[in-house]
Structures are given as structure tokens and as C-alpha cells.
Design an enzyme around this catalytic site. Sequence first.
Site, PDB file in Angstrom:
ATOM      1  N   GLY A 100      26.416  22.192 -36.706  1.00 13.37           N
ATOM      2  CA  GLY A 100      25.636  21.917 -37.920  1.00 13.37           C
ATOM      3  C   GLY A 100      24.842  23.145 -38.325  1.00 13.37           C
ATOM      4  O   GLY A 100      23.716  23.052 -38.808  1.00 13.37           O
ATOM      5  N   GLY A 157      22.977  23.517 -41.623  1.00 13.30           N
ATOM      6  CA  GLY A 157      21.970  22.526 -41.985  1.00 13.30           C
ATOM      7  C   GLY A 157      20.560  23.102 -41.919  1.00 13.30           C
ATOM      8  O   GLY A 157      20.365  24.286 -41.633  1.00 13.30           O
ATOM      9  N   ASP A 201      30.294  24.932 -38.099  1.00 14.53           N
ATOM     10  CA  ASP A 201      29.978  24.076 -39.247  1.00 14.53           C
ATOM     11  C   ASP A 201      31.278  23.766 -39.988  1.00 14.53           C
ATOM     12  O   ASP A 201      32.217  24.558 -39.945  1.00 14.53           O
ATOM     13  CB  ASP A 201      28.976  24.765 -40.191  1.00 14.53           C
ATOM     14  CG  ASP A 201      28.189  23.751 -41.027  1.00 14.53           C
ATOM     15  OD1 ASP A 201      26.999  23.535 -40.737  1.00 14.53           O
ATOM     16  OD2 ASP A 201      28.774  23.164 -41.961  1.00 14.53           O
ATOM     17  N   TYR A 235      22.886   5.442 -39.456  1.00 10.35           N
ATOM     18  CA  TYR A 235      22.397   6.697 -38.868  1.00 10.35           C
ATOM     19  C   TYR A 235      21.435   6.419 -37.709  1.00 10.35           C
ATOM     20  O   TYR A 235      21.526   7.025 -36.637  1.00 10.35           O
ATOM     21  CB  TYR A 235      21.708   7.495 -39.983  1.00 10.35           C
ATOM     22  CG  TYR A 235      20.943   8.721 -39.560  1.00 10.35           C
ATOM     23  CD1 TYR A 235      21.593   9.904 -39.238  1.00 10.35           C
ATOM     24  CD2 TYR A 235      19.544   8.710 -39.522  1.00 10.35           C
ATOM     25  CE1 TYR A 235      20.883  11.036 -38.887  1.00 10.35           C
ATOM     26  CE2 TYR A 235      18.830   9.840 -39.177  1.00 10.35           C
ATOM     27  CZ  TYR A 235      19.500  11.007 -38.857  1.00 10.35           C
ATOM     28  OH  TYR A 235      18.788  12.122 -38.508  1.00 10.35           O
TER      29      TYR A 235
HETATM   30  N1  SER Z   1      15.363  12.986 -42.292  1.00 11.20           N
HETATM   31  C1  SER Z   1      16.293  12.013 -41.797  1.00 11.20           C
HETATM   32  C2  SER Z   1      16.780  11.136 -42.869  1.00 11.20           C
HETATM   33  O1  SER Z   1      16.060  10.934 -43.801  1.00 11.20           O
HETATM   34  C3  SER Z   1      15.652  11.170 -40.751  1.00 11.20           C
HETATM   35  O2  SER Z   1      15.854  11.769 -39.545  1.00 11.20           O
HETATM   36  O3  SER Z   1      17.847  10.628 -42.757  1.00 11.20           O
END
Ligand code: SER
Length: 341
Positions: free
Chosen positions: A10, A13, A35, A154
Amino acid sequence: MRKEAVLITGANGEIGHGLINYLGGQGNFGVIALDVQPLDDSLKPFVEKFIQGDILDGMLLGRLVAEYEIRTIYHLASILSTKAEYNPETAHRVNVEGTLNLLRLAVEQSQWQGRAVKFLYPSSIAAYGLPDLATKNSAGKIKEHNWLEPITMYGCNKLYCEHLGRYYARHYRQLAADKSSTTVDFRCIRFPGLISAITVPTGGTSDYGPEMLHHAAQGLPYDCFVRPDTRLPFMVMPDAIKSLLLLEAAPSENLKHLTYNVTSFSPTAMEFHDIVQKAFPGAAIHFKPHAARQGIVDSWPADVDDSAAREDWGWQPDYDQVRSFDEYLLPAIRERYSSGN
Ligand code: SER
């Protein structure tokens, strides 16, 4: 002899940028960056080798084992919370299977090297899930083991990968006759919302903070997708990098846990707005809450307890709310947009 290296997934990022800028200047080991997108030009001078590829590609990771002696893996690649809700199964593959692939790479590396390979894993406040706003508002600073019922793909992925890390660190192939003692040294940080002056996040749900700031600095209008009273913990990128480096360097015997909260300040969206509006008086910021994204943020803690990190590895942020804006975000963002970058 294979070359000593640190692997960063990543790389393009937000955390990747900060980390590569720092580690690439150290010089005593090579930085291998991975990446799916081509590496940003600004990062190229700091990287020994860049590999454009997918963490789901086992062949690609296999080649790395042969070429390098990887002593630490910073596995940053992930699909963030809002984007993950648009394609939960893809997010699961990238976030969970991708992490599994990297953990397997760490095991193979540690077997070759005869020593543990450090695996730094950024988890998130998204691992938490508070059932309703009243509970969020009365819960106070949340400790690592409470309220772990995430409502996003997530968040579920992050929490499960914390468990996977614990499994690889402590119980991997526990029934094997040749179970080796060299293993993965898994170290995990649950980050709050992160704000960088250099990059803007993509696909997160804490993004209203950084988006508000970056829009205002460019003279662009911004519709904030949460209510003014919404409170979340935040931290600026230099502190996020500091926490990863501190945890990486901590002697194992000091680490009583595998997963640690870190945080700095917890403003409401209104407080955030007021600071940004004062800094950029022409800013056109309006509150237009998006019900579903609001629901996600309402399930995340208003504040977290990071005392375990403070006790075990000396964590403390350099930037509180005032310093974050006055000494890092505002000067750097003004400079960035005035120079047309
Ligand atoms: N910043 C992340 C999100 O908003 C949370 O870890 O998904």
C-alpha cells in the site's frame, strides 16, 4: 547473500507516503514498496525497489522471498470503510486474503532467516462497533477489548486480521511435529482517523475531516457528510508514523499486548469546521449528513484509551489539537496549494 529490506504494501497510500519518506532516508536497509498503482514520483528516490502488483498474487510475493531478507513488513494495503461497503466481497478478498498472503510471506521469511519477522499492521477504530449514539456518547474512552462488534466490512476485516495476526504469532501450525519457534512478531495499532497535509484519503468514512480542510485550502466548497455534533478521534500523519516506528522498535519483552489503541485529539465535526473556517475565512462548508455514512461514524468511538501503548512502548503524540493545526496542517497545506502541487 540476500539484501536486508523492509517491505511496505500500500506504498502509495497515505501512511505509505509518510513512512517511505522517513524510512527511505535511513539508508541501512532497502525499502521495497508494493502497490497496485504506479509509485508516485515523489516517493521514487526513497525506494530501493518498487513492485507494481496485487497482494493477492501469490507468485509475486513468492519471488520476494527468494530475493530479499525482509526483516519487517508494514502491511498497509487495504480498502477503506466507505469503499468497502460498495463491494464488500472484493474488500474481504483484499483486506483478509491479502493479509493472509503477507502473513504467510512473513512465516516463510522467518523460517529462512531463523528469526522472527516483524509484522506491523494498522488496524482501526472501525474494529469497534457501538450499538447506538447514546452508548457512544456515554462510553468514554474505549479500551482495546470492549465494544468489538463492527458494523462495516472493513471493520470486520480489520478485527479478524488482528486475530489472524495473533494466530500466526502464537499458534501457527500448533499440531505440527516440526512446529518451529521462529515465527511472526505481529504488532498492531488501532488508528483513529488520520489527517495528512500531503495526501487526501480515498474511500474512508473519517474522510470528512481531511476533506473539509483540503477543500477549504483550495477554495473549493465542501458538503460535510456527518452532523456537526459528530465526534471521532483523530491524529496527524507525523504522529501516525511515529507510533508505527516506536512500536516497531519496542523490545518484545515490553509488549504485553498484540494490539494497541493510539490517539491524539477528538473534535466534533463542528469544532473541525470552526478551525478550518477561521483559517480560511472564504471557505464554503455546509453540513449535509449522509444517513448511512453517519450511521457508520456513530458506531465508532468518540474517544479511545491509549494508556496501554503509553505504558508498554512509551507512546505519546507530539501534536495535540492546537499544534496539529497551527504547526503542521495549516502551514503545510498553505504551502502545498500555494505552490500549485
Ligand atoms: N480512516 C478509516 C476509514 O474511514 C478508518 O480507519 O475507513
